[in-house]
Motif scaffolding. Structure first.
Motif: not given
Length: 551
Positions: A36-55
């Protein structure tokens, strides 16, 4: 009316559709603090971001830590000065960005006969720690002789305690911190979903990764997600993900298990948090309101990663440590009110001993281009995200802007000071006085949901006339809020990772379980078999928290 753009379990089908139809710059596998930290960093740098979690978010290591935002004092013993410096400055950033979830606490470090610290080395260590970690002037350490130490903590063993050092640590709710990071990334535009498992990688004709096949645990349907870059941030499970890509050679995950046991505060009424050495091992004793939790033992682990138990011998070990440290206190297994066990990934290499395992995070890249980040700690989640984005940026020449998360307030933390937080708490208590909630009740909610607490109180209000018992009304309001705004999909999501009632208030879980199960079944349209399965699962978790396995 539910906002279908909210971080809600009611929006699952819409989110699944987005995952399948959009083409992403970055897909992250793993919904713990690192992912989730990576998702937040990436989205604030302008990338289109997806994250999935198994549970569920934080269902692995990120809800089973010692719940401390460490300044890294213990790394001084290994002369790991850069890590102390980094964790010290990061701790301050995490505190400022999540004021409702990160609290300064006084940590009492006793000097004990025959242990590795003496007055000189502790003084030198804490002075260096203050300097490296950039500790604020009013939070710098204090050293006490034997007499003052025993006044500060009368429960200490008079025969073995020689003196002490007191310094400031920060306590947090690890699973809620993870969730607030996820919600913030979602608010910025990341597409994030729990209960979706990555089953295989998709590759192009050059054997380069271009996406994944995912399986939704609820509909049991499989679908594809396409992304230019894929990051494996599955914590202890990173090797399981890597195996789906290629055979693992060289560095691999070695799992270290930690346990914590919880007592009613009156059974272990320490004056402040305590961090002590026992035959070289470090034990933390942390009071939280009407509970005190103790941990952790660290041992290598190679059993079922999805069902980790606290063993009887581990509990007995901790009880014996507590008996040596606090001889006036009599603690027995029957006094334990809850417990938890977790694993964290350390990085091993063939031929290396367990003592040589790295506590640092590391980045690996496979021949197909899957980038894996492993290791690391809760406190350093933001730095780990920055390192992985910097790595991808350099390798792929993306020319990304630098990280923007250092001053980004997390969801629920729209406060500039602790004073502002308590002003908010007082104001909303007045606004919702008809609910009959005490200021302490409201403070508890604010220290869980922060500036989102008003939404929660509106939910509690909506149940006000339906429920005779306030306890039921309050917990149903919380349930509805977390389903609509925090993607709660199971009873365990709610009782464990959103509220921590499973860890710190098992009695409340037992008292409200029936009414919560019925309401959840109605809201999420469970049939009878799902309802029974859910109930069995939470009852198993309750049993696990109170019963300890023999090897």
């Amino acid at each position: 009316m539910v906002d279908h753009d909210s971080f809600s379990s009611f929006s699952r089908s819409k989110t699944l559709h987005q995952l399948e139809k959009q083409h992403f710059d970055l897909l992250i596998v793993g919904g713990g603090i690192t992912g989730n930290g990576i998702a937040l960093d990436a989205i604030t740098r302008g990338l289109k971001v997806a994250l999935i979690e198994r549970y569920d978010f934080a269902s692995g290591t990120s809800s089973r830590s010692g719940k401390l935002i460490h300044g890294g004092l213990k790394y001084l013993q290994n002369f790991d000065f850069p890590l102390v410096k980094e964790t010290g400055s990061e701790r301050d950033i995490v505190y400022n960005n999540a004021l409702h979830l990160v609290y300064p606490i006084t940590m009492n470090f006793p000097l004990i006969k025959k242990e590795s610290y003496n007055l000189l080395t502790l003084k030198a260590g804490l002075t260096l720690y203050d300097k490296l970690a950039g500790v604020k002037k009013d939070e710098r350490h204090k050293i006490y002789g034997k007499k003052k130490t025993l006044q500060n903590e009368p429960l200490f063993n008079k025969r073995t305690v020689q003196g002490s050092g007191c310094y400031i640590e920060y306590r947090t709710d690890d699973s809620r911190l993870t969730l607030e990071v996820a919600k913030t990334a979602h608010e910025k535009g990341a597409v994030i979903l729990n209960y979706v498992e990555m089953t295989e990688f998709l590759k192009n004709e050059h054997n380069k990764v271009k996406g994944i096949v995912g399986r939704d645990h609820y509909s049991n349907q499989t679908f594809t997600i396409y992304a230019k870059h894929i990051v494996n941030a599955a914590g202890p499970w990173v090797d399981e993900v890597r195996k789906k890509d290629e055979t693992i050679t060289g560095k691999h995950m070695v799992l270290a298990k930690g346990i914590h046991i919880v007592f009613p505060y009156n059974k272990l009424p320490v004056n402040s948090s305590v961090y002590f050495q026992h035959k070289g091992r470090m034990i933390a004793v942390i009071p939280v309101e009407n509970r005190t939790y103790v941990g952790s033992t660290e041992s290598l682990y190679n059993k079922d990663m999805d069902d980790i138990h606290v063993q009887l011998d581990e509990v007995q070990y901790l009880l014996s440590c507590l008996k040596d440290m606090f001889p006036k206190v009599t603690l027995q297994i029957k006094d334990i009110s809850s417990s938890w066990a977790g694993i964290r990934p350390l990085i091993g290499e063939s031929g290396k001993k367990p003592s040589e395992l790295s506590r640092h995070d590391e980045i690996f890249e496979s021949t197909s281009g899957v980038v894996t980040i492993a290791g690391g700690k809760l406190t350093g989640y933001r730095k780990m995200a920055d390192r992985i984005l910097t790595y991808i940026d350099k390798k792929r020449n993306l020319n990304l802007p630098t990280t923007k998360t250092a001053s980004l307030k997390l969801s629920g933390s729209q406060f500039n000071s602790i004073e502002e937080l308590y002003e908010y708490s007082n104001r909303i208590q007045g606004q919702y006085s008809h609910l009959g909630l005490s200021q302490q009740d409201i403070d508890h909610y604010v220290l869980r949901y922060g500036s989102n607490t008003e939404k929660l109180l509106q939910m509690i209000d909506s149940y006000n006339t339906q429920q005779e018992k306030k306890e039921h009304r309050n917990v149903l309001g919380e349930l509805r809020y977390t389903i609509e705004n925090e993607m709660v999909a199971t009873l365990t999501d709610f009782y464990d990772r959103r509220t921590s009632y499973l860890l710190f208030d098992l009695e409340l879980v037992k008292k409200t379980l029936n009414v919560v199960t019925e309401e959840m079944a109605t809201l999420l349209q469970w049939n009878k078999s799902v309802k029974e399965k859910e109930k069995r699962q939470i009852q198993y978790q309750i049993k696990k928290a109170l019963h300890f396995k023999k090897e």
